[in-house]
Design a protein around this motif. Structure first.
Motif: not given
Length: 347
Positions: A19-25, A67-69, A75-78, A121-124
């Motif tokens: 599964p693709d990672p879930v973006c942290p808030p 690719v997701e914020v 401070g960051w954008r797609t 993909l990786v979630a940070l």
């Protein structure tokens, strides 16, 4: 997404769909453009890191495109092209507020405490604290080398070892972090002695700026240290153990001149974690022993400036690039470090 998945420690991992990672808030999801293969990944795969939970995706040196914020990120954008230190700090604790995010007690680490970057993909987490913008002109392959080995070596040499023009510096172990340390120390104006049993690694060290290369052979730590002392005109101002073994750590301390600094960069784990050092020498000669654990995102600008003006060239330390399907073999190959350059995976 496709990812390299470890299902059993020590058993060759396999590439499969997950599964693709879930973006942290407070974080982002990054499409991985390149990710380094580091010996720390090998240690985790072998079960030397208690944070790893199976199934697991390794990888912690990365560069790619956001690719997701998350909704809490400011401070960051797609579309932003980024890299990240391997220590993702919380940004809020007393340690982080003091500027020491690289030792944050609440840190997360991709590839260790959570799934990493041997994937599409990786979630940070904690993006506003940890992301670093990749400058124009720096390739993803070069940027991927920065998050662990190169940045760790940069801080080890410039902060802990405090290397200056004219210093004698010895680097023990010429894998990725060792070659990076050689390059950084040589660029600072030091006379650099590099030690490694691999002819390819010694040749790479010369290319990175080493003035003298030594094969440790079968020397015990004291005998190897004596050879390094001879090669450094009476002892090194600074030594860096970039391999991580009792023998190299001991040799590093014994190779110092009076009031010298030993920096432990290579990991000493499990049975080696409580390695004995010649503390009688440390006391009598007023030696310093430092640990080095990465570099915080806010310290990247000086390193990136040195790369931009050509003083440092991390891309020259990349020996080869491979696809995700070959990442498992590249990981397994780190059981015998010393191939003479970094390997970077391009998913």
């Amino acid at each position: 997404m496709r990812a390299l998945v470890v299902d059993e420690l020590g058993v060759l991992p396999q590439v499969r769909d997950v599964p693709d990672p879930v973006c942290p808030p407070d974080g982002v999801v990054v499409r991985v453009a390149a990710t380094g293969v580091c010996r720390s990944d090998w240690h985790a795969w072998q079960g030397h890191d208690d944070d790893v939970r199976l199934p697991h995706v390794p990888g912690h040196e990365l560069a790619g495109t956001v690719v997701e914020v998350g909704p809490d990120v400011r401070g960051w954008r797609t579309g932003d092209v980024v890299t990240v230190p391997f220590v993702m700090a919380c940004g809020a604790c007393a340690t982080c507020r003091a500027g020491d995010q690289q030792v944050c007690p609440h840190q997360a680490q991709p590839g260790f405490t959570q799934w990493g970057s041997f994937a599409e993909l990786v979630a940070l987490d904690h993006a506003d604290t940890n992301l670093v913008r990749v400058p124009d002109g720096l390739s993803p392959v070069a940027a991927a080398a920065l998050g662990c080995r190169f940045a760790t070596a940069y801080r080890a040499v410039t902060v802990h070892a405090a290397v200056r023009t004219g210093h004698e510096v010895a680097v023990l172990g010429c894998g990725g972090v060792g070659l990076s340390a050689v390059m950084v120390a040589a660029a600072a104006g030091a006379h650099v002695v590099a030690v490694d049993p691999s002819p390819a690694a010694r040749a790479a060290a010369r290319d990175a700026g080493a003035h003298v290369v030594l094969d440790p052979g079968d020397d015990d730590p004291a005998a190897l240290a004596a050879r390094v002392v001879d090669a450094t005109a009476g002892g090194a101002h600074a030594t860096l153990d970039a391999l991580g073994s009792p023998a190299t750590a001991q040799a590093g301390v014994l190779a110092l001149r009076r009031r010298g600094r030993h920096v432990q960069v290579g990991l000493l784990l499990r049975d080696d974690a409580w390695t004995a050092l010649p503390m009688d020498r440390v006391v009598a000669w007023e030696l310093s022993v430092h640990g080095s654990h990465g570099m915080a995102a806010h310290e990247y600008p000086a390193m990136l400036a040195a790369i931009a003006d050509g003083r440092l060239a991390p891309s020259s330390l990349v020996g080869r690039t491979v696809g995700l399907d070959d990442a498992a073999d590249a990981l397994a190959g780190l059981a015998w470090p010393g191939a003479g350059g970094m390997t970077v995976v391009v998913p």
